[in-house]
Design a protein around this motif. Sequence first.
Motif, mmCIF file in Angstrom:
data_model
loop_
_atom_site.group_PDB
_atom_site.id
_atom_site.type_symbol
_atom_site.label_atom_id
_atom_site.label_comp_id
_atom_site.label_asym_id
_atom_site.label_seq_id
_atom_site.Cartn_x
_atom_site.Cartn_y
_atom_site.Cartn_z
ATOM 1 N N TYR A 70 15.877 29.662 22.239
ATOM 2 C CA TYR A 70 15.907 30.899 21.454
ATOM 3 C C TYR A 70 16.774 30.654 20.214
ATOM 4 C CZ TYR A 70 14.059 33.343 25.577
ATOM 5 O OH TYR A 70 13.291 33.758 26.626
ATOM 6 N N HIS A 71 16.190 30.748 19.033
ATOM 7 C CA HIS A 71 16.933 30.390 17.825
ATOM 8 C C HIS A 71 16.503 31.245 16.644
ATOM 9 C CE1 HIS A 71 13.155 28.128 17.646
ATOM 10 N NE2 HIS A 71 13.300 28.113 16.327
ATOM 11 N N ASP A 72 17.350 31.250 15.622
ATOM 12 C CA ASP A 72 17.004 31.889 14.358
ATOM 13 C C ASP A 72 16.910 30.800 13.288
ATOM 14 O OD1 ASP A 72 19.649 31.172 13.862
ATOM 15 O OD2 ASP A 72 20.186 33.086 12.946
ATOM 16 N N HIS A 73 16.676 31.217 12.044
ATOM 17 C CA HIS A 73 16.666 30.301 10.906
ATOM 18 C C HIS A 73 17.511 30.890 9.785
ATOM 19 C CE1 HIS A 73 13.465 27.773 12.554
ATOM 20 N NE2 HIS A 73 12.784 28.864 12.835
ATOM 21 N N ASN A 74 18.028 30.017 8.911
ATOM 22 C CA ASN A 74 18.716 30.532 7.725
ATOM 23 C C ASN A 74 17.788 30.502 6.506
ATOM 24 O OD1 ASN A 74 18.668 27.797 7.225
ATOM 25 N ND2 ASN A 74 20.873 27.581 6.882
ATOM 26 N N PHE A 110 21.579 29.504 14.717
ATOM 27 C CA PHE A 110 22.128 29.579 16.064
ATOM 28 C C PHE A 110 21.048 29.397 17.121
ATOM 29 C CE2 PHE A 110 24.751 32.682 13.556
ATOM 30 C CZ PHE A 110 25.916 31.937 13.542
ATOM 31 N N GLU A 111 21.474 28.852 18.258
ATOM 32 C CA GLU A 111 20.711 28.980 19.493
ATOM 33 C C GLU A 111 21.398 30.064 20.311
ATOM 34 O OE1 GLU A 111 19.473 26.588 23.587
ATOM 35 O OE2 GLU A 111 20.414 25.486 21.928
ATOM 36 N N PHE A 112 20.615 30.941 20.916
ATOM 37 C CA PHE A 112 21.155 32.090 21.634
ATOM 38 C C PHE A 112 20.899 31.987 23.129
ATOM 39 C CE2 PHE A 112 20.346 33.456 17.332
ATOM 40 C CZ PHE A 112 21.424 34.272 17.019
ATOM 41 N N ASP A 113 21.837 32.498 23.906
ATOM 42 C CA ASP A 113 21.633 32.710 25.339
ATOM 43 C C ASP A 113 21.170 34.151 25.492
ATOM 44 O OD1 ASP A 113 21.879 33.308 28.052
ATOM 45 O OD2 ASP A 113 23.537 31.914 28.343
ATOM 46 N N ILE A 114 19.879 34.324 25.697
ATOM 47 C CA ILE A 114 19.310 35.665 25.746
ATOM 48 C C ILE A 114 19.825 36.437 26.962
ATOM 49 C CG2 ILE A 114 17.166 36.979 26.005
ATOM 50 C CD1 ILE A 114 17.625 35.879 23.199
ATOM 51 N N ASN A 115 19.945 35.756 28.082
ATOM 52 C CA ASN A 115 20.395 36.433 29.304
ATOM 53 C C ASN A 115 21.824 36.947 29.178
ATOM 54 O OD1 ASN A 115 17.949 35.959 30.655
ATOM 55 N ND2 ASN A 115 18.613 33.915 31.283
ATOM 56 N N ASP A 116 22.634 36.215 28.419
ATOM 57 C CA ASP A 116 24.043 36.578 28.256
ATOM 58 C C ASP A 116 24.297 37.317 26.936
ATOM 59 O OD1 ASP A 116 26.754 36.451 29.258
ATOM 60 O OD2 ASP A 116 27.164 34.975 27.687
ATOM 61 N N SER A 117 23.255 37.439 26.102
ATOM 62 C CA SER A 117 23.380 38.067 24.776
ATOM 63 C C SER A 117 24.536 37.461 23.979
ATOM 64 C CB SER A 117 23.575 39.586 24.909
ATOM 65 O OG SER A 117 22.441 40.184 25.465
ATOM 66 N N SER A 118 24.501 36.131 23.847
ATOM 67 C CA SER A 118 25.603 35.456 23.164
ATOM 68 C C SER A 118 25.086 34.247 22.382
ATOM 69 C CB SER A 118 26.662 34.996 24.171
ATOM 70 O OG SER A 118 26.121 34.022 25.054
ATOM 71 N N ILE A 119 25.934 33.741 21.487
ATOM 72 C CA ILE A 119 25.621 32.519 20.743
ATOM 73 C C ILE A 119 25.910 31.319 21.638
ATOM 74 C CG2 ILE A 119 26.257 31.082 18.766
ATOM 75 C CD1 ILE A 119 26.860 33.658 17.240
ATOM 76 N N LYS A 120 24.909 30.505 21.855
ATOM 77 C CA LYS A 120 25.028 29.351 22.746
ATOM 78 C C LYS A 120 25.427 28.088 21.992
ATOM 79 C CE LYS A 120 22.274 26.776 26.163
ATOM 80 N NZ LYS A 120 20.931 26.707 26.829
ATOM 81 N N ARG A 121 24.891 27.942 20.762
ATOM 82 C CA ARG A 121 25.099 26.693 20.038
ATOM 83 C C ARG A 121 24.847 26.925 18.556
ATOM 84 N NH1 ARG A 121 21.630 21.758 19.699
ATOM 85 N NH2 ARG A 121 19.978 23.036 20.611
ATOM 86 N N ILE A 122 25.573 26.192 17.714
ATOM 87 C CA ILE A 122 25.310 26.189 16.273
ATOM 88 C C ILE A 122 24.433 24.984 15.989
ATOM 89 C CG2 ILE A 122 26.325 26.051 13.966
ATOM 90 C CD1 ILE A 122 28.879 27.315 15.220
ATOM 91 N N LEU A 123 23.311 25.204 15.284
ATOM 92 C CA LEU A 123 22.287 24.169 15.199
ATOM 93 C C LEU A 123 22.392 23.273 13.973
ATOM 94 C CD1 LEU A 123 19.193 26.280 16.326
ATOM 95 C CD2 LEU A 123 20.534 24.669 17.692
ATOM 96 N N ASN A 124 23.023 23.720 12.907
ATOM 97 C CA ASN A 124 23.022 22.907 11.689
ATOM 98 C C ASN A 124 24.379 22.271 11.422
ATOM 99 O OD1 ASN A 124 23.791 25.580 11.351
ATOM 100 N ND2 ASN A 124 23.161 25.694 9.226
#
Length: 291
Positions: free
Chosen positions: A110-114, A199-213
């Motif tokens: 689960y991720h977004d983009h800049n 970011f990569e997100f932990d959907i189950n925990d509603s939190s930021i899991k990892r920074i991708l760049n």
Amino acid sequence: MSIKFNYSTDKSITIDQLKNYLDSTNISYSNREDLNSCALKLTELYNNRNFLADILIEELKNHNNIQSSNNYTSQVIIIESNKKYTIRANIWLPYANNLEEKKLYAYDNYHDHNFDLLTLGYFGPGYETILFEYDAEKTYGYIGEKVNINFKEKYTLKEGEILFLEKSKDIHLQCYPSEMSVSINIIMNEFSNKKSSQFEFDINDSSIKRILNNQSSKFLIELSSFFPSENLFEVIKTISVKNPYDYIRLSCFKTLLEMNKDSTTDILNYIRKDPSKLINSHYLKIVEQNN
């Protein structure tokens, strides 16, 4: 927010005609008319069922120098990339048991983009994507941070359909397609928010899991604390002021504090003056710990 398009037209254009359109037009995805116009051009490109095969032929003719400027993984084909825009083809394969092959794809992530992303389903049944939204303006951007994430929908990017994903707002996860599929992306580079993290997100925990760049930069900065020297200190200090990424500057500040534990006042002043919410919150934590 994500937007779906499904135009109907018999008009067909070449990839060069698409490039000419993008070169000659000041496209901004924040302008709905521009977005609609660009999506229509992608539909017209979809009607050209030979253009991707023609590109593959030209690439393979130059097989000793294939995609030499491509910094993406091997399933991404760069069709055109310049300061203004990037056109790329993404190849999506069905479920793979091979770990190395899995690493090439963003499945189960689960991720977004800049950057804003306009993508066309060009070939195959397409991948299913699960869409969420979050508010980047209310997000500091540190690992483990709780984020207000809202489910939107599940959507399959079928042939001829187009999906728009908004930078630093839409979160998505791609699921394996049932058969090999191809999507075509247009990214307007001049409007990408290069100062924002992905970011990569932990959907189950509603939190930021990892920074991708820019993880390599972060690692080298933090490694520097084990090899303190005046020259290295000054280099990292410069990065802490000039780097556009909040979390890179935060890594710099943490490293500077670690390298100079006996005299932290000046460094704390740098941290205090930084405009980032993320860095400012870190400064307040340090002040609380010292009181």
